[in-house]
Write an enzyme that holds these catalytic residues in place. Sequence first.
Site, PDB file in Angstrom:
ATOM      1  N   GLN A 142       0.809  -1.223   0.000  1.00  0.00           N
ATOM      2  CA  GLN A 142       0.000   0.000   0.000  1.00  0.00           C
ATOM      3  C   GLN A 142       0.843   1.275   0.000  1.00  0.00           C
ATOM      4  OE1 GLN A 142      -3.274   1.267  -1.040  1.00  0.00           O
ATOM      5  NE2 GLN A 142      -3.517  -0.777  -0.153  1.00  0.00           N
ATOM      6  N   HIS A 182      -0.099  -3.383  -9.473  1.00  0.00           N
ATOM      7  CA  HIS A 182      -1.372  -2.731  -9.777  1.00  0.00           C
ATOM      8  C   HIS A 182      -1.781  -1.683  -8.753  1.00  0.00           C
ATOM      9  CE1 HIS A 182      -4.270  -4.839  -6.979  1.00  0.00           C
ATOM     10  NE2 HIS A 182      -3.216  -5.612  -6.856  1.00  0.00           N
ATOM     11  N   CYS A 203      -9.622  -8.095  -0.753  1.00  0.00           N
ATOM     12  CA  CYS A 203      -9.362  -9.523  -0.535  1.00  0.00           C
ATOM     13  C   CYS A 203     -10.277 -10.111   0.531  1.00  0.00           C
ATOM     14  CB  CYS A 203      -7.899  -9.727  -0.146  1.00  0.00           C
ATOM     15  SG  CYS A 203      -6.756  -9.337  -1.490  1.00  0.00           S
TER      16      CYS A 203
END
Length: 379
Positions: A177, A199, A320
Amino acid sequence: MKYFDYAATCPLDQEAAQLYIQSATEFFGNTSSLHDTGNQAQQLLETCRKELAQMLGVQTDGIYFTSGGSEGNFLAIQALLSSPFKKGKHIITSTAEHASIHSALEKCKQEGFEITALPYDPDGHIEVEQLKAAIREETVLIAIQHGNSEIGTVQPIVEISKLCRERDILLHSDCVQTFGKLDMQELAQSVDSLAISGHKFYGPKGVGAVYLNPRLHWEAFYPNTSHENGFRPGTVNVPGIAAMTLAAQQSLASLAEQQEHFIKLRDIFLNTIKDKEAQIKVYPSDLPSIVGLRIKGMEGQLVMLECNRNGYAISTGSACQVGSQAPAKTMTALGVTGKQAKEFIRISFGKNTKPEDVRTLGKTLIKILHAYEKQSERN
């Protein structure tokens, strides 16, 4: 649809996309092949490895390319635990780690390791003194994320590293992150391993990287694996790696500009909802691109669906965990339980987010709140 879920994934940068196509068509060889076509792909791969190492300020031979953050976290932890660095069966982590860390450590529990999961303080940080108190003689690994993906707090990894160095404890940090949003060089030189994912900073999906300190001797998780010096099996995704490397270079080149942009957007959002401070709880964040909040009395999934109906894409936490009935892990780490924990939503900004869209999102949340209050009064 106005997109406010950049912490989950980012659109692919156009230049990175063009480089992907070029690499896939011109450097398509298998890097393990001995002919010239394979050698050309291998040279591009090693150029990317060198470039990423320079961005992190680490040795090139410590960089391994992976399929993303989840695989990177798993394989890094397995590699560290295979090292003969120190004997012991105790690992320390935080309650708020990404699902991939919890999954990797669950496997460790099955192999006889004991896991201590620490909560956050009220500001969303690990208390170093509490971490210090949790260390035992048999503690071999500490796994603490750098940036929290749900509220955006940043953990004191460099300070934790000093504790680890003093006590011969290995340190892994999930940096998925924060890479591309913060300068990572001091951190990278302080940990034994870290993981990133393309990504999250406008690279392609399905590609990431791990830094593993070359001083460590480790065993391959998959026996007889040749790719990436045995770190992982499978033909190396050279086009994805090239595109990710370009996206990383672009993200780091614009760090100051992006930080200023995100601070401005966060201020606009908070000013838009400030009259509803009693009903909207906003959590502290060190990453201005992430805003974690609760609208009191409203389940987060309902708010997310109403935002979607109004043309705004937000989330209820880590992507997730979608489909899970459990609350966001960060809420548990902060001691927020029950119905309140399920009120959590996350808004995250990107480089293309427009100030006016942030204002209208804030107004939309207030409109959703008003509609809920009226409905509650009727009931």
